[in-house]
Design a protein around this motif. Structure first.
Motif, mmCIF file in Angstrom:
data_model
loop_
_atom_site.group_PDB
_atom_site.id
_atom_site.type_symbol
_atom_site.label_atom_id
_atom_site.label_comp_id
_atom_site.label_asym_id
_atom_site.label_seq_id
_atom_site.Cartn_x
_atom_site.Cartn_y
_atom_site.Cartn_z
ATOM 1 N N MET B 1 12.779 9.895 88.000
ATOM 2 C CA MET B 1 13.043 8.475 88.326
ATOM 3 C C MET B 1 11.953 7.593 87.730
ATOM 4 O O MET B 1 12.233 6.583 87.096
ATOM 5 C CB MET B 1 13.106 8.315 89.844
ATOM 6 C CG MET B 1 13.796 7.039 90.290
ATOM 7 S SD MET B 1 15.528 6.985 89.760
ATOM 8 C CE MET B 1 16.077 5.537 90.601
ATOM 9 N N LYS B 5 12.164 4.729 84.851
ATOM 10 C CA LYS B 5 11.682 3.368 85.119
ATOM 11 C C LYS B 5 10.740 2.927 83.991
ATOM 12 O O LYS B 5 10.828 1.802 83.488
ATOM 13 C CB LYS B 5 10.955 3.320 86.466
ATOM 14 C CG LYS B 5 10.671 1.895 86.911
ATOM 15 C CD LYS B 5 9.807 1.852 88.145
ATOM 16 C CE LYS B 5 9.406 0.426 88.444
ATOM 17 N NZ LYS B 5 8.326 0.342 89.407
ATOM 18 N N ILE B 8 12.789 2.145 80.900
ATOM 19 C CA ILE B 8 13.474 0.850 81.038
ATOM 20 C C ILE B 8 12.482 -0.286 80.809
ATOM 21 O O ILE B 8 12.757 -1.243 80.088
ATOM 22 C CB ILE B 8 14.128 0.728 82.441
ATOM 23 C CG1 ILE B 8 15.346 1.639 82.519
ATOM 24 C CG2 ILE B 8 14.540 -0.701 82.732
ATOM 25 C CD1 ILE B 8 15.954 1.742 83.892
ATOM 26 N N ARG B 12 12.611 -3.118 77.946
ATOM 27 C CA ARG B 12 12.645 -4.526 78.347
ATOM 28 C C ARG B 12 11.523 -5.302 77.679
ATOM 29 O O ARG B 12 11.728 -6.403 77.173
ATOM 30 C CB ARG B 12 12.511 -4.648 79.865
ATOM 31 C CG ARG B 12 13.795 -4.371 80.601
ATOM 32 C CD ARG B 12 13.578 -4.398 82.091
ATOM 33 N NE ARG B 12 14.841 -4.357 82.802
ATOM 34 C CZ ARG B 12 14.942 -4.217 84.120
ATOM 35 N NH1 ARG B 12 13.862 -4.095 84.851
ATOM 36 N NH2 ARG B 12 16.114 -4.207 84.710
ATOM 37 N N GLY B 15 12.244 -5.985 74.055
ATOM 38 C CA GLY B 15 13.324 -6.977 73.938
ATOM 39 C C GLY B 15 12.827 -8.372 74.262
ATOM 40 O O GLY B 15 13.141 -9.346 73.571
ATOM 41 N N VAL B 16 12.016 -8.469 75.326
ATOM 42 C CA VAL B 16 11.500 -9.783 75.741
ATOM 43 C C VAL B 16 10.624 -10.357 74.634
ATOM 44 O O VAL B 16 10.741 -11.538 74.284
ATOM 45 C CB VAL B 16 10.701 -9.649 77.060
ATOM 46 C CG1 VAL B 16 9.929 -10.925 77.353
ATOM 47 C CG2 VAL B 16 11.633 -9.336 78.215
ATOM 48 N N THR B 19 12.807 -11.644 71.871
ATOM 49 C CA THR B 19 13.528 -12.861 72.262
ATOM 50 C C THR B 19 12.596 -14.067 72.230
ATOM 51 O O THR B 19 12.960 -15.141 71.718
ATOM 52 C CB THR B 19 14.105 -12.700 73.689
ATOM 53 O OG1 THR B 19 14.759 -11.441 73.766
ATOM 54 C CG2 THR B 19 15.076 -13.801 74.022
ATOM 55 N N VAL B 20 11.392 -13.891 72.773
ATOM 56 C CA VAL B 20 10.451 -15.017 72.822
ATOM 57 C C VAL B 20 10.058 -15.442 71.409
ATOM 58 O O VAL B 20 10.015 -16.643 71.093
ATOM 59 C CB VAL B 20 9.185 -14.629 73.630
ATOM 60 C CG1 VAL B 20 8.134 -15.723 73.543
ATOM 61 C CG2 VAL B 20 9.548 -14.376 75.075
ATOM 62 N N PHE B 23 13.213 -17.273 69.723
ATOM 63 C CA PHE B 23 13.561 -18.590 70.265
ATOM 64 C C PHE B 23 12.377 -19.562 70.214
ATOM 65 O O PHE B 23 12.575 -20.761 70.053
ATOM 66 C CB PHE B 23 14.142 -18.457 71.681
ATOM 67 C CG PHE B 23 15.533 -17.920 71.656
ATOM 68 C CD1 PHE B 23 16.605 -18.736 71.360
ATOM 69 C CD2 PHE B 23 15.782 -16.572 71.868
ATOM 70 C CE1 PHE B 23 17.900 -18.242 71.295
ATOM 71 C CE2 PHE B 23 17.061 -16.054 71.806
ATOM 72 C CZ PHE B 23 18.127 -16.889 71.517
ATOM 73 N N GLY B 24 11.168 -19.033 70.318
ATOM 74 C CA GLY B 24 9.997 -19.895 70.144
ATOM 75 C C GLY B 24 9.962 -20.456 68.735
ATOM 76 O O GLY B 24 9.718 -21.656 68.524
ATOM 77 N N ALA B 27 12.597 -23.156 68.312
ATOM 78 C CA ALA B 27 12.201 -24.432 68.937
ATOM 79 C C ALA B 27 11.213 -25.185 68.051
ATOM 80 O O ALA B 27 11.375 -26.396 67.802
ATOM 81 C CB ALA B 27 11.603 -24.174 70.318
ATOM 82 N N ILE B 30 13.005 -26.518 64.928
ATOM 83 C CA ILE B 30 13.841 -27.711 65.172
ATOM 84 C C ILE B 30 12.965 -28.956 65.329
ATOM 85 O O ILE B 30 13.304 -30.039 64.835
ATOM 86 C CB ILE B 30 14.750 -27.495 66.403
ATOM 87 C CG1 ILE B 30 15.794 -26.420 66.086
ATOM 88 C CG2 ILE B 30 15.461 -28.785 66.795
ATOM 89 C CD1 ILE B 30 16.649 -26.006 67.268
ATOM 90 N N PHE B 31 11.811 -28.792 65.991
ATOM 91 C CA PHE B 31 10.879 -29.930 66.141
ATOM 92 C C PHE B 31 10.442 -30.439 64.762
ATOM 93 O O PHE B 31 10.499 -31.641 64.483
ATOM 94 C CB PHE B 31 9.675 -29.497 66.972
ATOM 95 C CG PHE B 31 8.588 -30.533 67.060
ATOM 96 C CD1 PHE B 31 8.803 -31.731 67.716
ATOM 97 C CD2 PHE B 31 7.341 -30.316 66.477
ATOM 98 C CE1 PHE B 31 7.806 -32.693 67.795
ATOM 99 C CE2 PHE B 31 6.343 -31.268 66.548
ATOM 100 C CZ PHE B 31 6.572 -32.463 67.205
ATOM 101 N N SER B 34 13.288 -32.182 62.882
ATOM 102 C CA SER B 34 13.593 -33.547 63.343
ATOM 103 C C SER B 34 12.577 -34.534 62.769
ATOM 104 O O SER B 34 12.935 -35.660 62.410
ATOM 105 C CB SER B 34 13.666 -33.624 64.867
ATOM 106 O OG SER B 34 12.413 -33.365 65.424
ATOM 107 N N LEU B 35 11.320 -34.103 62.633
ATOM 108 C CA LEU B 35 10.324 -34.986 61.997
ATOM 109 C C LEU B 35 10.664 -35.188 60.519
ATOM 110 O O LEU B 35 10.563 -36.299 59.985
ATOM 111 C CB LEU B 35 8.918 -34.389 62.136
ATOM 112 C CG LEU B 35 8.304 -34.364 63.525
ATOM 113 C CD1 LEU B 35 6.928 -33.728 63.485
ATOM 114 C CD2 LEU B 35 8.200 -35.764 64.115
#
Lengths: 538, 42
Positions: B1, B5, B8, B12, B15-16, B19-20, B23-24, B27, B30-31, B34-35
């Motif tokens: 077990m 654990k 897992i 995780r 993956g985290v 993802t960060v 997506f960071g 972001a 895109i900032f 836009s400038l």
């Protein structure tokens, strides 16, 4: 059953620091941070609400009664900023923080320390923003849309811009955290298409936040450099274009509207099946409708600018694109009604607010369709009709859903049942007075009363007086809500069972009430029958 | 077990982090975009 990984009741407070400062200021626990967000949001709701009371008191009669016009403009500006960024958005983040890990069988958010930072930025951002009201030159008074050159008058621009930056950073970090949690922390067996609709709605909302908050940051950065560093992004005299700001702002601003309503759709999609005792009608259609609305939100921004002088082709494109949103929204409304159809319905407070949401949000949707018609919008633009429209969407839409969600999960959070009698008193007072407050504003707008004015023609006197009375009583009704929460947290003697509502399904109802400090440290073993959407047909 | 654990948690964590990062970067991109839009059209 999914209880294998939860603690027993006697372990409820295992791990919760006893020191107040350590527990609340240095928390990395999703439940405590969720509580912080919700309490902060409630505080901001009353601060923003008190600004609204000033506005309605001034508009009670024609003529200038109580405040100077500049202060009135500060109130309209701050009311919007506080309600949007301080009340509605943090409330959804709070609900997401509390419930998403519980709903997907995760032990916590993916990035607990960033979660703490996301929250604790907010009090500083709003302290900065609200402090401008005490500046010698006054605070921002150019409207929450911050259109230049009007918004560049006064000395509070830097405060406003830095406050907006802080709110944006907080939102982006929160959104990344939610995406990382949902994509990586789901318990084995919790497939994407078995997730609760609320979790789906937040996943899609988080994508929207990451896509548009940086655009707002860019827009306000350019405002700042125009004001203090001699640039001319939006200054026509220097070769810039003020309409450019409107395009950039609304490219953020329209998806922002959906950021405030998609999680509300998710909440209502949890509550209605529970109290209709039926699975949600068309689960996949609901998910795809949310995704479609999110996509469409990126291609409709210029419907806020029909009167600015767009090319005819642009007006037609944005008009039809906007009207297209009615299709997925209609799918959702019909699916909520179909879920209730033939169900064994009971009308506890969360269900009452959810039903009111469906009816009153639809009224806001219909007036939105009227505003989407470019030729008609030339008449409605900047009138009280617009004010009535977006308050139906945001108050009887977003805020009613937040209230419904709070009543729905309050027993799970506190371990005690709230007073159903006072919950219903809160509901009936809210639903009556909110309509007295906002419905007459449709008539005022159609008759030609402009928004954002402290004084008006005597022809508008009666409906304004009715609206103000509705406003005062709606505001007072929210004190019942505070009373109900205080009673449930500290005084209620009625213990809540684990599965608080008979028809409730989902992992959050398999843990004890109140939810233990740590849950799902070992991933739960998931059986489809425990889930609300475990038997979705492909 | 405990072993499962740990596995897992490792999956995780990876993956985290991914993802960060993704997506960071989106972001921040895109900032900056836009400038750039502001510079282009003003």
């Amino acid at each position: 059953m999914a209880h294998a990984a939860t603690h027993d009741h006697h372990d409820d407070h295992h791990g919760a620091p006893s020191n107040f400062f350590v527990r609340w200021c240095m928390s990395t626990n999703h439940k405590d941070i969720g509580t912080l967000y919700l309490v902060f949001s409630l505080l901001m709701f009353f601060i923003g609400g008190s600004f609204a009371m000033v506005i309605r008191a001034e508009l009670f009669k024609p003529g200038l009664q109580l405040v100077q016009p500049y202060f009135f403009n500060e109130m309209t500006t701050m009311h919007a900023l506080v309600m949007i960024f301080g009340a509605v958005m943090p409330a959804f983040v709070g609900l997401g923080n509390w419930m998403i890990p519980l709903m997907i069988g995760a032990p916590d958010m993916a990035l607990p320390r960033m979660n703490n930072l996301s929250f604790w930025i907010l009090p500083f951002a709003f302290a900065l923003l609200l402090s401008t009201l005490f500046l010698p030159g006054g605070g921002p008074a150019g409207g929450w849309t911050m259109y230049p050159p009007l918004s560049l008058q006064g000395d509070s621009v830097a405060y406003l811009v830095f406050a907006v930056h802080l709110m944006g950073i907080s939102s982006i970090m929160g959104a990344i955290n939610i995406i990382a949690t949902i994509l990586n922390m789901r318990a084995p067996g919790m497939d994407l298409l078995k997730m609760p609709v609320f979790v789906w709605s937040w996943l899609i909302t988080a994508f929207l936040l990451i896509a548009v908050m940086p655009v707002l940051a860019g827009a306000v950065t350019m405002l700042l450099t125009d004001k203090y560093f001699g640039t001319s992004f939006f200054n026509a005299a220097g070769g810039g274009d003020p309409v450019l700001f409107q395009h950039i702002f609304w490219f953020f601003g329209h998806p922002e509207v959906y950021i405030m309503i998609l999680p509300a759709f998710g909440l209502v999609s949890e509550i209605i099946p529970t109290f209709a005792r039926k699975p949600i009608f068309g689960y996949k259609a609901m998910v795809f409708a949310i995704a479609s609305i999110a996509f469409l939100s990126f291609i409709v921004w210029a419907h806020h600018m029909f009167a600015v002088g767009l090319p005819l082709g642009g007006e037609i494109f944005f008009m039809y694109a906007t009207m297209l949103i009615a299709v997925p929204t209609g799918v959702k409304v019909f699916n909520w009604v179909s879920t209730m159809w033939g169900g064994s319905m009971t009308f506890e407070t969360p269900m009452l607010f959810a039903i009111a949401f469906v009816i009153l949000f639809t009224i806001g949707g219909f007036s939105g369709l009227m505003l989407a018609l470019a030729p008609a919008d030339f008449q409605y633009h900047d009138s009280y009709f617009v004010v009535a429209h977006f308050h139906y969407v945001l108050v009887t839409g977003a805020i009613f859903a937040i209230i419904a969600g709070t009543y729905y999960w309050l027993p799970k959070w506190t371990g005690h049942m709230y007073s159903e009698f006072w919950g219903k008193m809160h509901f009936w007072n809210s639903v009556i007075w909110v309509n007295v407050l906002f419905f007459p504003q449709h008539f005022l707008g159609l008759a030609g009363m402009p928004r954002r004015i402290p004084d008006y023609n005597v022809a508008f006197a009666n409906f304004n007086m009715i609206s103000s009375i509705g406003g005062f009583l709606f505001g007072a009704s929210q004190l019942i809500f505070v009373g109900v929460i205080i009673h449930a947290v500290w005084f209620s003697k009625k213990k809540a069972p684990d599965r608080v509502w008979e028809g409730a399904k989902g992992l959050e109802w398999t843990v004890p009430s109140p939810a233990p400090f740590h849950t799902f440290e070992l991933p739960p073993v998931i059986h489809d029958e425990e889930l609300a959407h475990g038997h979705v047909e492909d | 077990m405990n072993q499962s654990k740990a596995t897992i948690e490792e999956v995780r964590k990876k993956g985290v982090r991914r993802t960060v990062t993704v997506f960071g970067a989106i972001a921040i991109g895109i900032f900056l975009l836009s400038l750039l839009q502001g510079l282009k059209y003003s």
